[in-house]
Scaffold this motif. Structure first.
Motif, PDB file in Angstrom:
ATOM      1  N   ILE A  98       0.856  -1.179   0.000  1.00 12.62           N
ATOM      2  CA  ILE A  98       0.000   0.000   0.000  1.00 12.62           C
ATOM      3  C   ILE A  98       0.900   1.239   0.000  1.00 12.62           C
ATOM      4  N   ALA A  99       0.337   2.364  -0.348  1.00 16.90           N
ATOM      5  CA  ALA A  99       1.089   3.613  -0.266  1.00 16.90           C
ATOM      6  C   ALA A  99       1.316   3.938   1.213  1.00 16.90           C
ATOM      7  N   GLU A 150      14.032   6.674   7.039  1.00 23.13           N
ATOM      8  CA  GLU A 150      13.170   6.970   5.891  1.00 23.13           C
ATOM      9  C   GLU A 150      12.169   5.835   5.724  1.00 23.13           C
ATOM     10  N   LEU A 151      10.899   6.191   5.653  1.00 25.57           N
ATOM     11  CA  LEU A 151       9.844   5.213   5.390  1.00 25.57           C
ATOM     12  C   LEU A 151       9.929   4.834   3.910  1.00 25.57           C
ATOM     13  N   THR A 152      10.239   3.566   3.636  1.00 24.09           N
ATOM     14  CA  THR A 152      10.462   3.150   2.250  1.00 24.09           C
ATOM     15  C   THR A 152       9.358   2.253   1.698  1.00 24.09           C
ATOM     16  N   GLY A 153       8.445   1.777   2.566  1.00 25.14           N
ATOM     17  CA  GLY A 153       7.378   0.926   2.066  1.00 25.14           C
ATOM     18  C   GLY A 153       6.357   0.631   3.141  1.00 25.14           C
ATOM     19  N   ALA A 154       5.182   0.188   2.702  1.00 27.01           N
ATOM     20  CA  ALA A 154       4.119  -0.157   3.638  1.00 27.01           C
ATOM     21  C   ALA A 154       3.315  -1.320   3.072  1.00 27.01           C
ATOM     22  N   GLN A 155       2.827  -2.157   3.977  1.00 25.98           N
ATOM     23  CA  GLN A 155       2.007  -3.299   3.586  1.00 25.98           C
ATOM     24  C   GLN A 155       0.852  -3.450   4.557  1.00 25.98           C
TER      25      GLN A 155
END
Length: 119
Positions: free
Chosen positions: A9-10, A72-77
């Motif tokens: 997800i974004a 740094e936030l690099t991804g989300a699930q």
């Protein structure tokens, strides 16, 4: 069909309580970060489990001052309606200097019930 396969997800699609925790933790705002947790929540970080608001507050204070690093936030699930993963890239003066960490959240009643931080 129900699967436990996480869906990408974004990062801005993460639930508000997770975003509030991540932003306040990054800003070293312990009180706001703590407000995202259930009073009896658990946090597991660096192989240690911290249970309950007072212990989590100590962990937040300690983790904020132990090392200097960028995050740094690099991804989300999204795993399911109550479980999310936020992936962060950290660089700093901690052992190894660079790491990608997965913040695995379990939510309940709109608050964080559990957080596991692991590579």
């Amino acid at each position: 069909m129900h699967t436990d396969q996480p869906q990408n997800i974004a990062p801005e699609a993460l639930p508000e309580v997770i975003t509030r925790f991540l932003n306040s933790h990054r800003a070293h705002d312990t009180a706001t970060a703590l407000s995202a947790f259930h009073p009896d929540a658990t946090v597991t970080d660096d192989g240690k489990t911290h249970r309950g608001a007072p212990t989590i507050e100590t962990w937040l204070t300690h983790s904020a001052g132990e090392y200097t690093y960028t995050i740094e936030l690099t991804g989300a699930q999204r795993v399911d309606t109550d479980r999310y993963v936020a992936t962060h890239h950290l660089e700093g003066n901690f052992p190894g200097g660079v790491v990608d960490l997965h913040y695995r959240f379990t939510l309940s009643d709109g608050l964080i019930e559990g957080l596991r931080i692991e590579p």
